[in-house]
Scaffold this active site. Structure first.
Site, PDB file in Angstrom:
ATOM      1  CB  CYS A  42      24.805  11.072  -1.020  1.00 34.25           C
ATOM      2  SG  CYS A  42      26.284  12.071  -1.228  1.00 34.25           S
TER       3      CYS A  42
ATOM      4  CE  LYS B  66      29.452  20.224   7.159  1.00 42.85           C
ATOM      5  NZ  LYS B  66      28.813  19.054   6.611  1.00 42.85           N
TER       6      LYS B  66
ATOM      7  CG  HIS C 262      30.959  29.891  -0.997  1.00 36.13           C
ATOM      8  ND1 HIS C 262      32.208  29.356  -0.833  1.00 36.13           N
ATOM      9  CD2 HIS C 262      30.206  28.896  -1.539  1.00 36.13           C
ATOM     10  CE1 HIS C 262      32.218  28.103  -1.226  1.00 36.13           C
ATOM     11  NE2 HIS C 262      31.015  27.804  -1.675  1.00 36.13           N
TER      12      HIS C 262
ATOM     13  CB  CYS D 140      24.544  11.609  -5.020  1.00 34.23           C
ATOM     14  SG  CYS D 140      24.350  13.181  -4.139  1.00 34.23           S
TER      15      CYS D 140
HETATM   16  N1  MSP Z   1      30.804  22.648 -11.292  1.00 35.84           N
HETATM   17  C1  MSP Z   1      31.755  21.875 -10.606  1.00 35.84           C
HETATM   18  C2  MSP Z   1      33.129  22.040 -11.232  1.00 35.84           C
HETATM   19  C3  MSP Z   1      33.193  21.723 -12.684  1.00 35.84           C
HETATM   20  S1  MSP Z   1      34.763  22.073 -13.338  1.00 35.84           S
HETATM   21  C4  MSP Z   1      34.708  21.433 -14.878  1.00 35.84           C
HETATM   22  C5  MSP Z   1      31.831  22.330  -9.155  1.00 35.84           C
HETATM   23  N2  MSP Z   1      31.374  23.545  -8.891  1.00 35.84           N
HETATM   24  S2  MSP Z   1      31.340  24.249  -7.438  1.00 35.84           S
HETATM   25  O1  MSP Z   1      30.568  25.446  -7.600  1.00 35.84           O
HETATM   26  O2  MSP Z   1      30.886  23.355  -6.454  1.00 35.84           O
HETATM   27  O3  MSP Z   1      32.787  24.717  -7.160  1.00 35.84           O
HETATM   28  C6  MSP Z   1      33.757  23.869  -6.647  1.00 35.84           C
HETATM   29  C7  MSP Z   1      35.048  24.633  -6.514  1.00 35.84           C
HETATM   30  O4  MSP Z   1      34.860  25.853  -5.750  1.00 35.84           O
HETATM   31  C8  MSP Z   1      36.111  23.892  -5.733  1.00 35.84           C
HETATM   32  O5  MSP Z   1      36.774  22.935  -6.474  1.00 35.84           O
HETATM   33  C9  MSP Z   1      37.000  25.041  -5.328  1.00 35.84           C
HETATM   34  O6  MSP Z   1      37.720  25.468  -6.447  1.00 35.84           O
HETATM   35  C10 MSP Z   1      35.988  26.093  -4.935  1.00 35.84           C
HETATM   36  N3  MSP Z   1      35.583  25.935  -3.539  1.00 35.84           N
HETATM   37  C11 MSP Z   1      34.323  25.671  -3.074  1.00 35.84           C
HETATM   38  N4  MSP Z   1      34.358  25.649  -1.709  1.00 35.84           N
HETATM   39  C12 MSP Z   1      35.608  25.864  -1.266  1.00 35.84           C
HETATM   40  C13 MSP Z   1      36.180  26.088   0.002  1.00 35.84           C
HETATM   41  N5  MSP Z   1      35.521  26.014   1.129  1.00 35.84           N
HETATM   42  N6  MSP Z   1      37.503  26.417   0.024  1.00 35.84           N
HETATM   43  C14 MSP Z   1      38.240  26.597  -1.113  1.00 35.84           C
HETATM   44  N7  MSP Z   1      37.704  26.423  -2.312  1.00 35.84           N
HETATM   45  C15 MSP Z   1      36.466  25.850  -2.437  1.00 35.84           C
HETATM   46  O7  MSP Z   1      32.319  21.567  -8.349  1.00 35.84           O
END
Ligand code: MSP
Length: 704
Positions: free
Chosen positions: A153, A308, A18, A131
């Site tokens: 959580c 969000k 996304h 969680c």
């Molecule tokens: N797999 C872990 C990260 C491991 S890194 C060693 C994870 N993955 S995630 O798919 O949930 O991705 C998180 C990341 O996606 C966030 O830290 C950010 O970089 C990006 N984003 C996810 N949602 C977001 C928004 N709504 N806005 C901006 N970036 C965000 O966590």
């Protein structure tokens, strides 16, 4: 050659890509292009995080083998990033790491052994709450209470699992002082500043050892010499940043490649995963004898309508829809310009269309086509040499042309300074100010009138030469941000080769070969018909939301307004978020003079219960108090309030307050305030009286 290593988080493969994922990747892509253009041997890494219980369960729910399940998502992520031109074929990332790759598993095992052999891993029994959505352990005080009294959580609103099993532990507690010393001696390690302060106060609160293995999870990397255990997913995932460049394996270039790029120059993450990257990650590395990265930059979250982005709220931006209506360049420009890097930003299609029309179509695009069309029409398609202006007829034209030239050169310096500090929006503002200056120069000089008089030929040449030169500089400068559009401008200017390979500092004013013909003039950014585009987007978005509500979409990563992301393992149901039945204004008797709002307007304000952890006066600001407030997000927030004349800060510590959690951050006296504390305003002087509760309420509880 100077090197530069930039990384994004590796994304969970339990949700469709996304806008959030796209955002971090396109920022990293811009930084990588910026550095490459400035002569750095740059390595840009992105990829997928594919282990863990959540993914194991999602695959089993989908009724397919886990590897097959993750392969499907990886393909979808890669394809989506390619559609936005972030892939290697379009000059994007250098490598896509998958934590299921063999070389990665070997590298992680190597780090584990080093950490273990240094005495930082021991075996014990884990008893506590976990969680699976967050892949995090929680203490009882961090947990919320569900309607049935069960501990939940707070991010996912679902019961925490009670774990009691043999586990390996990492001695995180041994790193409290070393980490604090590390942050002190590396002030740029955690950025921006507000995040650094948050992490430091979190660490000062004490660190517990971390459970880093599970016997009940099979889908993971086996612990070396004890394969009954699989590694904690964050130990596995974080290590990707070094295994991808050869740590502990030869496939990715081994020791030589590792030495070349490590420590990473920039690790980009969303603020939802700040703790893992600034506490766990450097601690694992220090324990294994590896230097931590140079900088971890935590950016803000994209919100939609002030809330969000989440599938359950139906406000996730569908990347298919986005791509169908906007070019990759337009999306890049919008994301970099609209969101102050580090802060949250609101995404709306309307704002995107406005930006495209104002800054790209009417701004850069119009400048390019009007300049080149005049070169074609008045100068036979050849950019003229800068003849001296005809003094009598064009008083001051030479001075103005010189000023325009200085403006673009100054903008160039400001752009670089801002980009070096990862302040993308400011860099772009500086360039767009130069574009506006050139536009004014052209409009004031009226080349279309000059072209009518043979005696004004020198003035005309000066104007068009200046405009074309600025355009050439703009194309080079903006190449990392608008790779396709700048290449098109470059070619229309009649230049050859790749604009991305021209080093801006080597550009010389007026160095074009005389006689060079411009190319075919075509519009770069066609203007969008806002009404028409919105009419097309609305049903497409509605269809995509309906598909998600029916659960056909996978499980979204949900980032809330406060920046804490919840990573759900189960499809969210639209019913979860239905507001309670309310008496609408239409059913009640209207009170005269009251400007009613709908429930959906009220729902935009995210009110939360907070608890004051620290409170102090702000030096040289009589009215301000600086608070850190626990909103149940893991990391406390800094909030400033103008109540110093009425409250003793010490007396407020521990007090429960009500906080507007999704108010855009703002700076007061140089300090960032991330929310607002509610108070009644009493009497004529407006004495603040803090709002609170008579009964016990958990931190982070939502008011509605
Ligand atoms: N797999 C872990 C990260 C491991 S890194 C060693 C994870 N993955 S995630 O798919 O949930 O991705 C998180 C990341 O996606 C966030 O830290 C950010 O970089 C990006 N984003 C996810 N949602 C977001 C928004 N709504 N806005 C901006 N970036 C965000 O966590």
């Amino acid at each position: 050659m100077k090197t530069f290593y930039v990384t994004t988080p590796i994304y969970y493969v339990n949700s469709h890509p996304h806008l959030g994922h796209l955002y971090t990747t396109l920022v990293a892509d811009t930084v990588a292009r910026y550095k490459r253009q400035r002569g750095f041997d740059t390595f840009f890494l992105t990829g997928t995080d594919e282990h863990g219980q959540n993914i194991e369960r999602a695959a089993s729910a989908a009724g397919r083998p886990v590897k097959q399940h993750v392969d499907t998502y990886v393909a979808e992520f890669q394809e989506m990033f390619a559609r936005f031109h972030l892939d290697p074929d379009h000059g994007g990332y250098n490598h896509w790491i998958r934590t299921t790759d063999d070389y990665h598993k070997r590298g992680v095992a190597e780090l584990w052994r080093r950490v273990r052999d240094a005495g930082y891993i021991y075996k014990g029994q884990y008893v506590g709450l976990y969680c699976v959505g967050c892949n995090e352990f929680y203490s009882e005080s961090e947990a919320g209470v569900g309607p049935d009294g069960k501990l939940i959580c707070k991010l996912h609103d679902r019961p925490l699992e009670q774990l009691s099993e043999e586990s390996y532990f990492f001695k995180l507690s041994a790193f409290q002082d070393r980490l604090l010393e590390y942050y002190e001696s590396h002030p740029d390690f955690i950025r921006p500043e507000a995040r650094r302060n948050e992490v430091m106060s979190f660490i000062r609160g004490g660190l517990n050892d971390l459970s880093v293995s599970r016997v009940s999870v099979k889908w993971g990397i086996p612990v070396p010499d004890d394969p009954r255990h699989t590694m904690y997913v964050w130990f596995d995932a974080l290590t990707n940043y070094i295994t991808a460049i050869g740590y502990g394996n030869e496939d990715r270039g081994g020791e030589a490649q590792f030495r070349k790029y490590w420590p990473a120059d920039l690790q980009l993450v969303g603020k939802d995963i700040l703790r893992q990257h600034t506490v766990y990650w450097p601690a694992f590395l220090l324990a294994g004898g590896v230097e931590p990265p140079q900088a971890v930059f935590a950016h803000g979250m994209w919100l939609s309508g002030g809330r969000k982005m989440s599938k359950s709220l139906g406000n996730v931006i569908d990347l298919d829809v986005l791509r169908r209506h906007f070019t990759p360049d337009a999306v890049r420009y919008f994301c970099l310009r609209e969101m102050v890097f580090g802060q949250d930003g609101d995404f709306t299609y309307e704002a995107l269309i406005d930006r495209v029309n104002a800054d790209l179509a009417a701004g850069l695009g119009n400048l390019s086509s009007r300049t080149l069309t005049m070169v074609r029409n008045y100068c036979g398609g050849e950019i003229p040499a800068p003849g001296p202006a005809t003094p009598a007829a064009n008083d001051g034209l030479i001075a103005q042309a010189a000023e325009v030239r200085e403006t673009i050169q100054r903008a160039s310096t400001e752009f670089d300074q801002a980009f070096d500090a990862y302040n993308f929006s400011r860099g772009l503002e500086a360039v767009w100010a130069a574009i506006a200056r050139l536009d004014k120069f052209i409009s004031d000089a009226r080349p279309w009138d000059l072209a009518k008089e043979a005696s004004q030929r020198d003035s005309l040449n000066l104007v068009l030469h200046t405009a074309a030169e600025v355009l050439r500089h703009l194309a080079v400068l903006l190449a990392p941000v608008l790779p396709e559009a700048t290449q098109a401008i470059w070619e229309q200017l009649g230049e050859s080769g790749k604009v991305s390979e021209i080093t801006p500092s080597k550009l010389q004013w007026g160095e074009r070969r005389p006689g060079t013909q411009i190319g075919e003039v075509k519009p770069i950014f066609p203007r969008l018909d806002k009404k028409k585009v919105m009419e097309e987007i609305k049903p497409e978005e509605a269809a995509s939301q309906a598909a998600n509500a029916q659960g056909s979409g996978a499980h979204a990563t949900q980032a809330d307004a406060t920046g804490t992301a919840s990573k759900t393992g189960a499809p969210s149901s639209a019913a979860e978020t239905k507001p309670l039945p309310q008496v609408g204004a239409s059913e009640a008797e209207a009170v005269p003079g009251v400007a009613y709002i709908g429930i959906e307007d009220f729902a935009k304000v995210d009110l939360r219960v907070g608890q004051v952890l620290t409170a102090e006066r702000v030096p040289k600001a009589d009215k301000l108090l600086r608070f850190t407030i626990d909103l149940g997000e893991g990391q406390p927030r800094q909030i400033l309030a103008g109540i110093a004349q009425y409250y003793e800060p010490e007396k407020l510590i521990g007090r429960k307050v009500i906080v507007v959690a999704n108010l855009a951050p703002r700076k007061l006296r140089g300090l960032e305030s991330n929310g607002m504390i509610l108070a009644a305003s009493v009497g004529e002087e407006g004495r603040p009286v803090l709002a609170g509760f008579l009964e016990e309420v958990p931190n982070g509880a939502k008011l509605k």
